[in-house]
Design a protein around this motif. Structure first.
Motif, PDB file in Angstrom:
ATOM      1  N   ASN A 199     -16.171  34.090  -0.035  1.00  0.00           N
ATOM      2  CA  ASN A 199     -15.447  35.296  -0.441  1.00  0.00           C
ATOM      3  C   ASN A 199     -15.884  35.802  -1.821  1.00  0.00           C
ATOM      4  O   ASN A 199     -15.529  36.896  -2.230  1.00  0.00           O
ATOM      5  N   TYR A 200     -16.660  35.001  -2.571  1.00  0.00           N
ATOM      6  CA  TYR A 200     -17.111  35.429  -3.898  1.00  0.00           C
ATOM      7  C   TYR A 200     -18.457  36.138  -3.847  1.00  0.00           C
ATOM      8  O   TYR A 200     -18.884  36.703  -4.842  1.00  0.00           O
ATOM      9  N   PHE A 201     -19.155  36.028  -2.702  1.00  0.00           N
ATOM     10  CA  PHE A 201     -20.539  36.504  -2.653  1.00  0.00           C
ATOM     11  C   PHE A 201     -20.709  37.619  -1.638  1.00  0.00           C
ATOM     12  O   PHE A 201     -19.940  37.729  -0.692  1.00  0.00           O
ATOM     13  N   SER A 202     -21.768  38.394  -1.856  1.00  0.00           N
ATOM     14  CA  SER A 202     -22.080  39.476  -0.940  1.00  0.00           C
ATOM     15  C   SER A 202     -22.964  38.896   0.174  1.00  0.00           C
ATOM     16  O   SER A 202     -24.166  38.734   0.000  1.00  0.00           O
ATOM     17  N   LEU A 203     -22.324  38.569   1.294  1.00  0.00           N
ATOM     18  CA  LEU A 203     -23.014  37.947   2.422  1.00  0.00           C
ATOM     19  C   LEU A 203     -22.826  38.836   3.645  1.00  0.00           C
ATOM     20  O   LEU A 203     -21.862  39.608   3.703  1.00  0.00           O
ATOM     21  N   PRO A 204     -23.701  38.728   4.651  1.00  0.00           N
ATOM     22  CA  PRO A 204     -23.536  39.591   5.827  1.00  0.00           C
ATOM     23  C   PRO A 204     -22.188  39.345   6.510  1.00  0.00           C
ATOM     24  O   PRO A 204     -21.667  38.229   6.455  1.00  0.00           O
ATOM     25  N   PRO A 205     -21.635  40.373   7.178  1.00  0.00           N
ATOM     26  CA  PRO A 205     -20.368  40.169   7.891  1.00  0.00           C
ATOM     27  C   PRO A 205     -20.514  39.038   8.898  1.00  0.00           C
ATOM     28  O   PRO A 205     -21.562  38.878   9.518  1.00  0.00           O
ATOM     29  N   SER A 206     -19.461  38.228   9.046  1.00  0.00           N
ATOM     30  CA  SER A 206     -19.498  37.130  10.014  1.00  0.00           C
ATOM     31  C   SER A 206     -18.088  36.912  10.544  1.00  0.00           C
ATOM     32  O   SER A 206     -17.113  36.983   9.802  1.00  0.00           O
ATOM     33  N   ARG A 207     -17.991  36.611  11.845  1.00  0.00           N
ATOM     34  CA  ARG A 207     -16.691  36.232  12.430  1.00  0.00           C
ATOM     35  C   ARG A 207     -16.371  34.795  12.091  1.00  0.00           C
ATOM     36  O   ARG A 207     -15.247  34.329  12.219  1.00  0.00           O
ATOM     37  N   ASN A 208     -17.420  34.062  11.735  1.00  0.00           N
ATOM     38  CA  ASN A 208     -17.319  32.615  11.669  1.00  0.00           C
ATOM     39  C   ASN A 208     -17.073  32.140  10.243  1.00  0.00           C
ATOM     40  O   ASN A 208     -18.005  32.108   9.423  1.00  0.00           O
ATOM     41  N   PHE A 209     -15.837  31.780   9.947  1.00  0.00           N
ATOM     42  CA  PHE A 209     -15.472  31.231   8.644  1.00  0.00           C
ATOM     43  C   PHE A 209     -14.817  29.876   8.842  1.00  0.00           C
ATOM     44  O   PHE A 209     -14.087  29.678   9.816  1.00  0.00           O
ATOM     45  N   LEU A 210     -15.082  28.970   7.928  1.00  0.00           N
ATOM     46  CA  LEU A 210     -14.368  27.694   7.924  1.00  0.00           C
ATOM     47  C   LEU A 210     -13.348  27.771   6.797  1.00  0.00           C
ATOM     48  O   LEU A 210     -13.712  28.057   5.654  1.00  0.00           O
ATOM     49  N   VAL A 211     -12.098  27.542   7.137  1.00  0.00           N
ATOM     50  CA  VAL A 211     -11.036  27.631   6.140  1.00  0.00           C
ATOM     51  C   VAL A 211     -10.500  26.234   5.882  1.00  0.00           C
ATOM     52  O   VAL A 211     -10.038  25.560   6.813  1.00  0.00           O
ATOM     53  N   ASP A 262      -0.466  26.473  -9.093  1.00  0.00           N
ATOM     54  CA  ASP A 262      -1.359  27.354  -9.820  1.00  0.00           C
ATOM     55  C   ASP A 262      -2.823  27.098  -9.437  1.00  0.00           C
ATOM     56  O   ASP A 262      -3.713  27.095 -10.278  1.00  0.00           O
ATOM     57  N   PHE A 263      -3.053  26.829  -8.181  1.00  0.00           N
ATOM     58  CA  PHE A 263      -4.398  26.627  -7.657  1.00  0.00           C
ATOM     59  C   PHE A 263      -4.485  27.343  -6.314  1.00  0.00           C
ATOM     60  O   PHE A 263      -3.468  27.598  -5.678  1.00  0.00           O
ATOM     61  N   ALA A 264      -5.695  27.603  -5.852  1.00  0.00           N
ATOM     62  CA  ALA A 264      -5.852  28.209  -4.529  1.00  0.00           C
ATOM     63  C   ALA A 264      -5.279  27.274  -3.472  1.00  0.00           C
ATOM     64  O   ALA A 264      -5.451  26.053  -3.551  1.00  0.00           O
ATOM     65  N   GLU A 265      -4.599  27.851  -2.482  1.00  0.00           N
ATOM     66  CA  GLU A 265      -4.044  27.033  -1.390  1.00  0.00           C
ATOM     67  C   GLU A 265      -5.094  26.742  -0.325  1.00  0.00           C
ATOM     68  O   GLU A 265      -4.895  25.870   0.519  1.00  0.00           O
ATOM     69  N   CYS A 266      -6.183  27.532  -0.345  1.00  0.00           N
ATOM     70  CA  CYS A 266      -7.259  27.272   0.621  1.00  0.00           C
ATOM     71  C   CYS A 266      -8.597  27.702   0.027  1.00  0.00           C
ATOM     72  O   CYS A 266      -8.636  28.411  -0.979  1.00  0.00           O
ATOM     73  N   GLU A 267      -9.663  27.237   0.633  1.00  0.00           N
ATOM     74  CA  GLU A 267     -11.014  27.700   0.280  1.00  0.00           C
ATOM     75  C   GLU A 267     -11.723  28.116   1.563  1.00  0.00           C
ATOM     76  O   GLU A 267     -11.444  27.567   2.641  1.00  0.00           O
ATOM     77  N   ILE A 268     -12.638  29.071   1.413  1.00  0.00           N
ATOM     78  CA  ILE A 268     -13.267  29.674   2.588  1.00  0.00           C
ATOM     79  C   ILE A 268     -14.778  29.467   2.542  1.00  0.00           C
ATOM     80  O   ILE A 268     -15.418  29.734   1.522  1.00  0.00           O
ATOM     81  N   ALA A 269     -15.320  28.994   3.657  1.00  0.00           N
ATOM     82  CA  ALA A 269     -16.776  28.835   3.745  1.00  0.00           C
ATOM     83  C   ALA A 269     -17.319  29.802   4.795  1.00  0.00           C
ATOM     84  O   ALA A 269     -16.833  29.842   5.927  1.00  0.00           O
ATOM     85  N   TRP A 270     -18.303  30.571   4.409  1.00  0.00           N
ATOM     86  CA  TRP A 270     -18.962  31.536   5.289  1.00  0.00           C
ATOM     87  C   TRP A 270     -20.005  30.820   6.133  1.00  0.00           C
ATOM     88  O   TRP A 270     -20.733  29.962   5.629  1.00  0.00           O
ATOM     89  N   CYS A 271     -20.076  31.156   7.435  1.00  0.00           N
ATOM     90  CA  CYS A 271     -21.088  30.565   8.321  1.00  0.00           C
ATOM     91  C   CYS A 271     -22.025  31.664   8.809  1.00  0.00           C
ATOM     92  O   CYS A 271     -21.576  32.755   9.164  1.00  0.00           O
ATOM     93  N   SER A 272     -23.295  31.337   8.911  1.00  0.00           N
ATOM     94  CA  SER A 272     -24.305  32.347   9.250  1.00  0.00           C
ATOM     95  C   SER A 272     -24.363  32.653  10.738  1.00  0.00           C
ATOM     96  O   SER A 272     -24.899  33.675  11.135  1.00  0.00           O
ATOM     97  N   TRP A 273     -23.844  31.750  11.573  1.00  0.00           N
ATOM     98  CA  TRP A 273     -23.973  31.962  13.013  1.00  0.00           C
ATOM     99  C   TRP A 273     -22.641  32.406  13.605  1.00  0.00           C
ATOM    100  O   TRP A 273     -21.579  32.167  13.024  1.00  0.00           O
ATOM    101  N   ASP A 274     -22.717  33.042  14.783  1.00  0.00           N
ATOM    102  CA  ASP A 274     -21.489  33.563  15.372  1.00  0.00           C
ATOM    103  C   ASP A 274     -20.655  32.420  15.958  1.00  0.00           C
ATOM    104  O   ASP A 274     -21.195  31.449  16.497  1.00  0.00           O
ATOM    105  N   GLY A 275     -19.361  32.529  15.836  1.00  0.00           N
ATOM    106  CA  GLY A 275     -18.460  31.505  16.364  1.00  0.00           C
ATOM    107  C   GLY A 275     -17.042  31.859  15.980  1.00  0.00           C
ATOM    108  O   GLY A 275     -16.806  32.856  15.281  1.00  0.00           O
ATOM    109  N   ASN A 276     -16.096  31.069  16.457  1.00  0.00           N
ATOM    110  CA  ASN A 276     -14.699  31.315  16.127  1.00  0.00           C
ATOM    111  C   ASN A 276     -14.351  30.649  14.802  1.00  0.00           C
ATOM    112  O   ASN A 276     -14.765  29.507  14.565  1.00  0.00           O
ATOM    113  N   ALA A 277     -13.590  31.359  13.979  1.00  0.00           N
ATOM    114  CA  ALA A 277     -13.175  30.783  12.696  1.00  0.00           C
ATOM    115  C   ALA A 277     -12.361  29.510  12.955  1.00  0.00           C
ATOM    116  O   ALA A 277     -11.633  29.422  13.955  1.00  0.00           O
TER     117      ALA A 277
END
Ligand SMILES: C[S@@+](CC[C@H](N)C(=O)[O-])C[C@H]1O[C@@H](n2cnc3c(N)ncnc32)[C@H](O)[C@@H]1O
Length: 218
Positions: A84-96, A107-122
């Motif tokens: 979510n911090y970087f300009s990456l191509p749109p993807s359906r596939n995120f790991l939360v 006072d911390f993030a409740e989750c972190e998000i990882a972008w995946c390059s291939w199509d798949g379900n989050a």
């Protein structure tokens, strides 16, 4: 340039900008580049506590976009933590990674998000690092829990060789050792490089020990 080979891991001390051109393409790049949240500068942005006053301000700004793009060309598949911090191509596939009840409303993030390059379900992993005691003896300000990185590697469905060009304390490498994968790691801060060597060597020793543990007798 310093190179250490520890079990299935090859670790490079240096700037990935210089080291990547000497490497071949691998199955997957799995990494958490600097997000630019000020993890070691003063009290940090977004109210974060300073967790590593001794280190240089490597997290003062997010990783250069062109450098990240170059890094990603080295993997057939790519997973980028902090997607979510970087300009990456749109993807359906995120790991939360949902940090669970221990982080709710703090006072911390409740989750972190990882972008995946291939199509798949989050996908979502709920894993509380406080309950898992992952932050006891934590040696890097943004050190990921090993179970979280194991889960990411498992999403690649069989990638055998994994590269982390922003290795930090080597968590991706520890997870690779535990899952019997080859690992290539690059880190430019000598302090974190030494920590990564130590953690990966321990993971290799533990995996050898497990081989000699007596199995259950039926
Ligand atoms: C967010 S941290 C990674 C933390 C890691 N996932 C862990 O669990 O310890 C990013 C790391 O990238 C390193 N780094 C930043 N720019 C780099 C570069 N150009 N080449 C190699 N390492 C770099 C920083 O020193 C920092 O340790």
């Amino acid at each position: 340039m310093r190179i250490e080979t520890i079990g299935p891991a090859t670790l490079y001390l240096g700037d990935c900008r210089d080291i990547l051109p000497t490497l071949h393409k691998v199955d997957a790049v799995i990494t958490a580049p600097p997000y630019g949240i000020g993890a070691c500068a003063g009290t940090g942005k977004y109210g974060r506590l300073r967790v590593d006053g001794a280190s240089p301000a490597w997290d003062a700004s997010p990783v250069d976009h062109d450098l990240l793009a170059i890094c990603l060309t080295y993997g057939e598949l790519q997973i980028v933590f902090g997607g979510n911090y970087f300009s990456l191509p749109p993807s359906r596939n995120f790991l939360v990674w949902n940090k669970g009840a221990g982080f709710k409303g703090r006072d911390f993030a409740e989750c972190e998000i990882a972008w995946c390059s291939w199509d798949g379900n989050a996908r979502v992993l709920t894993y509380d690092p406080l309950a898992g005691r992952d932050y006891v003896g934590k040696e890097h300000p943004t050190q990921k829990p090993v179970p979280v990185m194991r889960w990411c590697i498992e999403q690649t469905k069989g990638a055998q060789t994994i590269l982390d060009p922003f290795m930090g304390s080597g968590t991706t490498g520890v997870a690779c050792v535990e899952l019997d994968r080859q690992f290539i790691g690059i880190e430019r801060e000598p302090k974190y490089f030494d920590i990564a060597c130590k953690r990966i060597a321990l993971a290799v020793a533990e995996s050898k020990q497990r081989l000699f543990e007596p199995g259950e007798v039926a």
